[in-house]
Design a protein around this motif. Structure first.
Motif, PDB file in Angstrom:
ATOM      1  N   GLY A 125       0.777  -1.223   0.000  1.00 17.82           N
ATOM      2  CA  GLY A 125       0.000   0.000   0.000  1.00 17.82           C
ATOM      3  C   GLY A 125       0.812   1.279   0.000  1.00 17.82           C
ATOM      4  O   GLY A 125       0.335   2.327  -0.400  1.00 17.82           O
ATOM      5  N   ASN A 126       2.053   1.233   0.462  1.00 15.01           N
ATOM      6  CA  ASN A 126       2.812   2.482   0.459  1.00 15.01           C
ATOM      7  C   ASN A 126       4.291   2.292   0.135  1.00 15.01           C
ATOM      8  O   ASN A 126       5.065   3.233   0.171  1.00 15.01           O
ATOM      9  CB  ASN A 126       2.664   3.201   1.815  1.00 15.01           C
ATOM     10  CG  ASN A 126       2.943   2.256   2.951  1.00 15.01           C
ATOM     11  OD1 ASN A 126       3.614   1.254   2.755  1.00 15.01           O
ATOM     12  ND2 ASN A 126       2.428   2.557   4.130  1.00 15.01           N
ATOM     13  N   GLY A 127       4.675   1.087  -0.196  1.00 20.06           N
ATOM     14  CA  GLY A 127       6.094   0.839  -0.424  1.00 20.06           C
ATOM     15  C   GLY A 127       6.479   0.928  -1.882  1.00 20.06           C
ATOM     16  O   GLY A 127       5.826   1.585  -2.689  1.00 20.06           O
ATOM     17  N   LYS A 128       7.556   0.219  -2.223  1.00 24.66           N
ATOM     18  CA  LYS A 128       8.073   0.374  -3.579  1.00 24.66           C
ATOM     19  C   LYS A 128       7.350  -0.469  -4.619  1.00 24.66           C
ATOM     20  O   LYS A 128       7.696  -0.437  -5.782  1.00 24.66           O
ATOM     21  CB  LYS A 128       9.576   0.125  -3.608  1.00 24.66           C
ATOM     22  CG  LYS A 128      10.009  -1.248  -3.255  1.00 24.66           C
ATOM     23  CD  LYS A 128      11.524  -1.232  -3.168  1.00 24.66           C
ATOM     24  CE  LYS A 128      12.051  -2.549  -3.368  1.00 24.66           C
ATOM     25  NZ  LYS A 128      12.885  -3.240  -3.952  1.00 24.66           N
ATOM     26  N   TYR A 129       6.344  -1.213  -4.184  1.00 25.79           N
ATOM     27  CA  TYR A 129       5.551  -1.953  -5.169  1.00 25.79           C
ATOM     28  C   TYR A 129       4.242  -1.237  -5.498  1.00 25.79           C
ATOM     29  O   TYR A 129       3.247  -1.861  -5.819  1.00 25.79           O
ATOM     30  CB  TYR A 129       5.270  -3.375  -4.681  1.00 25.79           C
ATOM     31  CG  TYR A 129       6.519  -4.223  -4.603  1.00 25.79           C
ATOM     32  CD1 TYR A 129       7.288  -4.442  -5.739  1.00 25.79           C
ATOM     33  CD2 TYR A 129       6.937  -4.785  -3.404  1.00 25.79           C
ATOM     34  CE1 TYR A 129       8.446  -5.192  -5.688  1.00 25.79           C
ATOM     35  CE2 TYR A 129       8.087  -5.547  -3.338  1.00 25.79           C
ATOM     36  CZ  TYR A 129       8.841  -5.746  -4.477  1.00 25.79           C
ATOM     37  OH  TYR A 129       9.975  -6.492  -4.419  1.00 25.79           O
ATOM     38  N   THR A 130       4.241   0.073  -5.357  1.00 26.01           N
ATOM     39  CA  THR A 130       3.042   0.819  -5.758  1.00 26.01           C
ATOM     40  C   THR A 130       3.246   1.397  -7.153  1.00 26.01           C
ATOM     41  O   THR A 130       4.379   1.599  -7.613  1.00 26.01           O
ATOM     42  CB  THR A 130       2.744   1.994  -4.801  1.00 26.01           C
ATOM     43  OG1 THR A 130       3.881   2.853  -4.790  1.00 26.01           O
ATOM     44  CG2 THR A 130       2.418   1.507  -3.413  1.00 26.01           C
ATOM     45  N   ILE A 131       2.111   1.699  -7.803  1.00 27.99           N
ATOM     46  CA  ILE A 131       2.176   2.347  -9.113  1.00 27.99           C
ATOM     47  C   ILE A 131       2.819   3.725  -8.942  1.00 27.99           C
ATOM     48  O   ILE A 131       3.618   4.171  -9.759  1.00 27.99           O
ATOM     49  CB  ILE A 131       0.763   2.491  -9.717  1.00 27.99           C
ATOM     50  CG1 ILE A 131       0.117   1.106  -9.877  1.00 27.99           C
ATOM     51  CG2 ILE A 131       0.809   3.225 -11.060  1.00 27.99           C
ATOM     52  CD1 ILE A 131      -1.243   1.121 -10.538  1.00 27.99           C
ATOM     53  N   MET A 132       2.471   4.377  -7.838  1.00 32.25           N
ATOM     54  CA  MET A 132       2.988   5.713  -7.583  1.00 32.25           C
ATOM     55  C   MET A 132       4.525   5.722  -7.527  1.00 32.25           C
ATOM     56  O   MET A 132       5.180   6.602  -8.069  1.00 32.25           O
ATOM     57  CB  MET A 132       2.420   6.214  -6.250  1.00 32.25           C
ATOM     58  CG  MET A 132       2.543   7.680  -6.043  1.00 32.25           C
ATOM     59  SD  MET A 132       1.443   8.193  -4.716  1.00 32.25           S
ATOM     60  CE  MET A 132       2.099   7.266  -3.352  1.00 32.25           C
ATOM     61  N   TYR A 133       5.071   4.701  -6.885  1.00 32.30           N
ATOM     62  CA  TYR A 133       6.530   4.612  -6.767  1.00 32.30           C
ATOM     63  C   TYR A 133       7.162   4.401  -8.150  1.00 32.30           C
ATOM     64  O   TYR A 133       8.159   5.031  -8.499  1.00 32.30           O
ATOM     65  CB  TYR A 133       6.897   3.460  -5.821  1.00 32.30           C
ATOM     66  CG  TYR A 133       8.374   3.376  -5.504  1.00 32.30           C
ATOM     67  CD1 TYR A 133       8.911   4.044  -4.409  1.00 32.30           C
ATOM     68  CD2 TYR A 133       9.237   2.605  -6.296  1.00 32.30           C
ATOM     69  CE1 TYR A 133      10.264   3.964  -4.108  1.00 32.30           C
ATOM     70  CE2 TYR A 133      10.591   2.522  -6.014  1.00 32.30           C
ATOM     71  CZ  TYR A 133      11.100   3.204  -4.921  1.00 32.30           C
ATOM     72  OH  TYR A 133      12.439   3.116  -4.637  1.00 32.30           O
ATOM     73  N   ALA A 134       6.529   3.513  -8.939  1.00 35.24           N
ATOM     74  CA  ALA A 134       7.060   3.250 -10.284  1.00 35.24           C
ATOM     75  C   ALA A 134       7.052   4.528 -11.120  1.00 35.24           C
ATOM     76  O   ALA A 134       7.989   4.812 -11.866  1.00 35.24           O
ATOM     77  CB  ALA A 134       6.224   2.165 -10.974  1.00 35.24           C
TER      78      ALA A 134
END
Ligand code: GLU
Length: 315
Positions: free
Chosen positions: A254-263
């Motif tokens: 939900g908030n780590g590096k596997y979010t779309i936002m992070y990508a």
């Protein structure tokens, strides 16, 4: 025409698992020239937040997966009346009952040893409230005790062919374990009712989503059928898991590096690179393909969606 949907619960930022579900559902629909709808499943007021709705619309849009703008976006928290009518339809057919059990009583029922069932946790546990007489129900209500409404599961086996996982056959009771709640005692509508009603009323005829909801498909087929609507086809997809075997949603998805936002914002990926990454994790394309247009993705998907028996995908 094929009508599919993506039905996220806005409880966090979209992670790779959500992206895979959204993309697979879009591809299943677009590969058949169909229409893709968006529905916001925000009934759980404690966990859902409006800012996540905005974030998920932005993420879906960034991936290039436009939902059909000629249809309204269903927002479940605004659909109280519709669920009330559907519940009344089920009640009129005698398919429901009031349950006055407290949490403690329910866990006692859940842990009660079943005769001869060893460690079989899938065995159905009957609920004593289904046997309450009208006068007992009336008395409980007079005493101010609140009840949830449950669906009485019939003792039947349900079969259907899942588009990705093939033939599915399960006893409704064993798939669920207990009679599912349709409306909680605090008045909140439960997932099984809302999702069935909305799929029926949105004319959804192709449901693509994570395989964790496969057992629910059996009960949803029963509810939709009991409401008098056409039952959709189902197309489940494997869940994306981390290397530690934990579901992304339960980890830092939900908030780590596997979010779309992070990508998008930290790794600065282009949508085409992200689409390729998700399809490669799902085993639809080989990892050497590092960028893919949605048209190319449709092409790969139509020829070879993925091997559902390959098991869970690992990030
Ligand atoms: N709202 C559910 C979720 O986000 C999905 C329900 C469904 O696709 O049936 O997990």
């Amino acid at each position: 025409m094929v009508v599919g949907r993506y039905a996220p619960s806005p409880t966090g930022f979209m992670h790779y698992g959500n992206a895979a579900a959204a993309l697979a559902s879009w591809l299943d629909v677009r590969a058949r020239g169909g229409k893709w709808l968006l529905r916001i499943e925000d009934l759980d007021t404690e966990r859902c937040r409006p800012e996540y709705i905005e974030a998920l619309k932005r993420d879906i849009h960034w991936m290039g997966l436009e939902w059909d703008h000629s249809e309204p976006i269903f927002v479940q928290s605004e659909r109280h009346k519709v669920y009330e009518e559907a519940l009344a339809t089920l009640e009129r057919q005698g398919l429901t009952y009031h349950c006055f059990c407290t949490r403690a009583q329910l866990s006692a029922i859940a842990s009660a040893p079943q005769e001869g069932d060893g460690n079989d946790t899938t065995k159905y546990r009957a609920n004593p409230c289904e046997l309450l007489s009208c006068s007992q129900i009336f008395k409980n209500q007079q005493e101010g005790r609140r009840s949830s409404v449950r669906l009485k599961l019939p003792d039947i086996v349900d079969d259907f062919e899942d588009i990705h996982f093939g033939w599915q056959s399960a006893s409704l009771r064993e798939a669920m374990g207990t009679d599912p709640i349709l409306r909680r005692s605090d008045g909140m509508w439960a997932y099984q009712l809302a999702v069935s009603v909305d799929d029926a009323l949105q004319g959804v005829n192709l449901v693509t989503r994570g395989v964790d909801l496969m057992p629910s498909a059996h009960v949803q087929r029963y509810i939709i059928n009991s409401l008098g609507y056409e039952v959709p086809r189902y197309a489940h997809i494997p869940l994306l898991m981390g290397l530690d075997g934990m579901r992304l949603a339960k980890r830092n998805g939900g908030n780590g590096k596997y979010t779309i936002m992070y990508a998008r914002e930290e790794e600065r990926l282009e949508p085409m690179q992200f689409i390729a990454r998700i399809l490669s994790i799902m085993g639809v394309i080989t990892p050497e393909i590092d960028s893919l247009s949605l048209d190319e993705a449709i092409d790969f998907w139509s020829r070879h969606p993925f091997d559902a028996n390959r098991g869970v995908s690992v990030i």
